[in-house]
Structures are given as structure tokens and as C-alpha cells.
Design a protein around this motif. Structure first.
Motif, short mmCIF file in Angstrom:
data_model
loop_
_atom_site.label_atom_id
_atom_site.label_comp_id
_atom_site.label_asym_id
_atom_site.label_seq_id
_atom_site.Cartn_x
_atom_site.Cartn_y
_atom_site.Cartn_z
N UNK A 3 0.85 -1.18 0.00
CA UNK A 3 0.00 0.00 0.00
C UNK A 3 0.89 1.23 0.00
N UNK A 4 0.28 2.39 -0.16
CA UNK A 4 1.02 3.64 -0.06
C UNK A 4 1.41 3.87 1.39
N UNK A 96 -5.76 4.17 9.54
CA UNK A 96 -6.15 3.79 10.90
C UNK A 96 -7.08 4.82 11.53
N UNK A 97 -7.12 6.04 11.01
CA UNK A 97 -7.97 7.08 11.60
C UNK A 97 -9.31 7.24 10.88
N UNK A 98 -9.50 6.57 9.77
CA UNK A 98 -10.72 6.75 8.96
C UNK A 98 -12.00 6.39 9.69
N UNK A 99 -11.92 5.42 10.60
CA UNK A 99 -13.13 4.95 11.28
C UNK A 99 -13.83 6.06 12.07
N UNK A 126 -0.79 3.40 5.00
CA UNK A 126 -0.35 2.91 6.31
C UNK A 126 1.04 3.46 6.60
N UNK A 127 1.42 3.37 7.85
CA UNK A 127 2.74 3.84 8.23
C UNK A 127 3.83 3.01 7.58
N UNK A 128 3.62 1.71 7.48
CA UNK A 128 4.65 0.82 6.96
C UNK A 128 4.48 0.50 5.48
N UNK A 133 -4.88 -4.49 9.68
CA UNK A 133 -6.23 -5.03 9.91
C UNK A 133 -7.37 -4.07 9.57
N UNK A 134 -7.20 -2.77 9.81
CA UNK A 134 -8.28 -1.82 9.54
C UNK A 134 -8.60 -1.72 8.05
N UNK A 135 -7.69 -2.16 7.18
CA UNK A 135 -7.93 -2.09 5.73
C UNK A 135 -8.96 -3.12 5.28
#
Length: 179
Positions: A3-4, A96-99, A126-128, A133-135
Motif C-alpha cells: 500500500x502507499x 487507521x484514523x478513517x473509522x 499505512x505507516x509501513x 487489519x483496519x484495511x
């Protein structure tokens, strides 16, 4: 899956800011993709714009939209509804903040109803730069994922729009082509 990463988006955003700072005024063009994102990810949005532009898109984002009221109101929702309808494609940036965003589910619902599943895609960040999991939130599974991966006929991994349910993919540029 690749991912980006936030680091890549920050780098792209800095480059975009330099381009914008040195660009002469250009006539406004028709936006081709509505970008839905959490305000908590605003620091990466210039990077998302730069990324999508690299594939021929002209992204719409709500920040800086002159016709939006200064205070969120029903008029805000109406303007965003119009912009979603005007753009042939819709990309939702998921992190991770979208929710916690109140707008993302509403915008995604409008896009789904008006454009159909085939014109909506999820862009996880994502950071990495790796799957997290949130994806995999249940409702996001309805839509194609924008990710880097292998595609038959290409020697190197490239950015694709992957339909996980059908196990098919196309290049991101082809998916964004709205001629």
C-alpha cells in the motif's frame, strides 16, 4: 500487499507543493475523481493528489473549495453531493484514523449508489506501506483496492485496482481513464 506509505505521501506532497508554488494560473479543468478522506489524514492529502495525478487523474478534494460554507451545514452536504455526482470516479482514502470520520461513510454511500461498485475504489495508506487489519473493514470489501502488485503481462509490480471478490485487476491508469 503493498500500500502507499505515509512517508511516500509526505514526499509526494512536498513535491506537489513546489509544483503548485511555481505553476502559472491554469484554467480550471473538470475533476475526474472525488477523493474522500478523514480530516485526520489531511497532512497526506497533497501526496494522494500527486499520486493520482501521476496516473492521469484530476482529483477533487474539499479543502480549499470556495463554494463550501465556512461552517459545516446542510449546504456543505449538498455541495459535496454535487461534486461526487460530477466526478466519474471515487476514491476513499482509508487509514487507521478513517473509522472516526463522519463524512467518509456518507460520501461512500452516495458514490456507491450513484456510480456503482465498479467506479469506487479504496486507497489504503499505512505507516509501513503494508496491509493492516483496519484495511479489511467489512463494508470496504465491496470495493476494489488500489495497491501495488503483479499483473499478467507486466514484468514489474505496478499500481493496480484489484477486485478481490473476482480476483481480477487492471492498471490504476486504465481504471482512472475517464476519457
Amino acid at each position: 500487499m503493498a500500500f502507499l506509505s505515509r512517508q511516500e505521501l509526505v514526499r509526494r506532497g512536498q513535491l506537489l507543493e513546489k509544483v503548485i508554488a511555481h505553476r502559472a494560473a491554469v484554467a480550471p479543468s473538470k475533476k475526474t475523481v472525488f477523493v474522500s478522506y478523514s480530516s485526520k489524514d489531511a497532512g497526506e492529502i497533497n501526496g494522494v493528489i500527486s499520486f493520482l495525478r501521476d496516473f492521469g487523474a484530476d482529483p477533487y478534494i474539499d479543502s480549499g473549495e470556495d463554494s463550501l460554507p465556512k461552517v459545516t451545514s446542510p449546504e456543505t452536504a449538498d455541495v459535496l453531493r454535487q461534486r461526487i455526482a460530477e466526478c466519474p470516479k471515487f476514491v476513499v482514502v482509508v487509514s487507521a484514523t478513517s473509522h472516526s470520520s463522519r463524512w467518509i461513510p456518507w460520501e461512500l454511500g452516495l458514490a456507491h449508489g450513484g456510480k456503482g461498485v465498479g467506479n469506487v475504489a479504496v486507497l489504503p495508506i499505512s505507516d509501513a506501506g503494508k496491509e493492516e487489519p483496519w484495511a479489511n473493514q467489512e463494508y470496504l470489501g465491496l470495493y476494489c483496492l488500489i495497491r501495488k502488485g503483479a499483473l499478467r503481462g507486466h514484468d514489474e509490480p505496478l499500481w493496480i485496482v484489484h477486485d478481490q471478490a473476482k480476483n481480477t485487476a487492471s492498471t490504476l491508469q486504465l481504471w482512472l481513464n475517464v476519457s
